[in-house]
Write an enzyme that holds these catalytic residues in place. Structure first.
Site, PDB file in Angstrom:
ATOM      1  N   THR A 150       0.852  -1.189   0.000  1.00 35.97           N
ATOM      2  CA  THR A 150       0.000   0.000   0.000  1.00 35.97           C
ATOM      3  C   THR A 150       0.883   1.232   0.000  1.00 35.97           C
ATOM      4  OG1 THR A 150      -1.746  -1.048   1.231  1.00 35.97           O
ATOM      5  CG2 THR A 150      -1.624   1.347   1.401  1.00 35.97           C
ATOM      6  N   ARG A 178     -13.962  -7.328   0.575  1.00 34.00           N
ATOM      7  CA  ARG A 178     -13.122  -7.150   1.775  1.00 34.00           C
ATOM      8  C   ARG A 178     -12.485  -5.756   1.786  1.00 34.00           C
ATOM      9  NH1 ARG A 178      -7.454  -5.864   2.455  1.00 34.00           N
ATOM     10  NH2 ARG A 178      -6.711  -6.815   4.354  1.00 34.00           N
ATOM     11  N   GLY A 180      -9.489  -3.526   3.860  1.00 41.71           N
ATOM     12  CA  GLY A 180      -8.417  -3.533   4.854  1.00 41.71           C
ATOM     13  C   GLY A 180      -8.411  -2.204   5.597  1.00 41.71           C
ATOM     14  N   ASP A 181      -7.268  -1.857   6.146  1.00 41.11           N
ATOM     15  CA  ASP A 181      -7.149  -0.630   6.936  1.00 41.11           C
ATOM     16  C   ASP A 181      -7.045   0.634   6.078  1.00 41.11           C
ATOM     17  OD1 ASP A 181      -4.631  -1.855   6.135  1.00 41.11           O
ATOM     18  OD2 ASP A 181      -3.700  -0.110   7.082  1.00 41.11           O
ATOM     19  N   THR A 201       0.960   0.217   6.538  1.00 37.69           N
ATOM     20  CA  THR A 201       0.916  -0.801   5.492  1.00 37.69           C
ATOM     21  C   THR A 201       1.166  -2.151   6.149  1.00 37.69           C
ATOM     22  OG1 THR A 201       1.903  -1.553   3.412  1.00 37.69           O
ATOM     23  CG2 THR A 201       3.354  -0.353   4.880  1.00 37.69           C
ATOM     24  N   GLY A 202       0.604  -3.180   5.550  1.00 41.89           N
ATOM     25  CA  GLY A 202       0.740  -4.514   6.135  1.00 41.89           C
ATOM     26  C   GLY A 202      -0.600  -5.220   6.124  1.00 41.89           C
ATOM     27  N   GLY A 204      -4.073  -5.595   6.930  1.00 47.09           N
ATOM     28  CA  GLY A 204      -5.095  -4.678   7.403  1.00 47.09           C
ATOM     29  C   GLY A 204      -5.888  -5.220   8.579  1.00 47.09           C
TER      30      GLY A 204
END
Ligand code: SD4
Length: 291
Positions: A150, A178, A180-181, A201-202, A204
């Protein structure tokens, strides 16, 4: 002072461009939106914008967000399909009083109604990755690949205004719908010009458990340096998830305070990030896990 910081090496070209705008006194909002749009347009970045990898149904669903640190206004889109620059849609949404976070069909309809360009975001290259992954996982069932690319970017301009922007295709092979964050305020991004900003990033699902970006900004507000705020949030979240959930995904963050001081933390071996400030030319650095 002015400055920019972003996750991953892919932000270098965009920041190189946009930092010249900041140096000339341009607004941080314009700098981060343009720089993230540059990343979205580049076809070989597999997890942002055009060329992003698809969800498990083969569709490229994109998430993006923008936050203005002066007004705390934000705009975000999730699961946006076939619109050229999700970050520009998110930025436009941040100017609306309501409906700040739009997803799926509604996000697409709104983008089209505002004149945003349609574009097929699935490239042949991304399709090849998808077919390969489908073959590899045919016996085991599909599972999301923990890729994490991201782009999350913070800008501080010469007037002291800060902005943050994120853009991603999320996890490769994620389930349709879906999120994510990255489009979720407080998790993937947060920005307050009177304090500072953070972006993550990573994985979520794990970053959201710690409301990671808001927590970093809150700790900077409490007097922590950006580096201490970033490290303490990442490693406390990792410890908590290991103790209570038994596992933890990749977690990486960048943050900057209103003075242009920055911090970076990661729980993976190496994490690349890009910084440019009045005093530092645009450069890619590698952060290493600290504990
Ligand atoms: C997500 N956090 O959708 C994003 C993925 C990501 O680096 O950051 N990749 O969960």
């Amino acid at each position: 002072m002015w400055g920019m910081i972003a996750t991953w090496r892919m932000a270098l070209e965009g920041i190189t461009h946009a930092s010249t705008l900041l140096a000339k006194g341009e607004r941080s909002a314009k700098a981060v939106v343009n720089a993230v749009a540059d990343v979205e347009d580049f076809p070989f970045y597999k997890s942002v914008g055009y060329g992003g990898l698809p969800s498990e149904n083969g569709e490229v669903e994109l998430d993006a967000a923008f936050m203005d640190g002066d007004t705390l206004a934000f705009g975000a889109v999730g699961n946006l399909v076939d619109i050229a620059n999700p970050i520009r849609v998110a930025h436009a949404l941040s100017r609306e009083r309501f409906n700040s976070l739009l997803v799926g069909v509604g996000a697409r309809e709104w983008a089209l109604s505002q004149g945003f360009a349609e574009k097929t975001m699935l490239t042949e290259r991304a399709m090849q990755h998808y077919r390969k992954r489908c073959r590899e996982t045919i016996d085991q069932g599909l599972s999301p690949y923990d890729g994490h690319d991201t782009v999350g970017m913070i800008g501080l301009d010469t007037r002291g205004s800060m902005s943050v922007a994120t853009s991603t295709s999320g996890l490769f092979m994620k389930r349709r719908g879906r999120l994510g964050d990255s489009p979720i305020i407080g998790s993937g991004f947060y920005c307050d010009s009177q304090i500072g900003a953070a972006t993550a990033t990573g994985v979520g699902e794990d970053l959201m458990k710690g409301c990671t970006s808001y927590e970093i900004v809150r700790r900077m507000e409490g007097g922590m340096t950006p580096q201490d705020a970033a490290d303490s949030v990442i490693f406390e979240l990792e410890d908590k998830l290991m103790a209570r959930f038994g596992r933890v995904g990749d977690l990486s963050v960048v943050c900057m305070n209103k003075l242009g001081e920055f911090g970076v933390s990661t729980n993976i071996k190496t994490f690349s990030f890009v910084v440019a400030t009045r005093d530092l030319p645009p450069t890619v650095y590698l952060a290493e896990r600290q504990s």
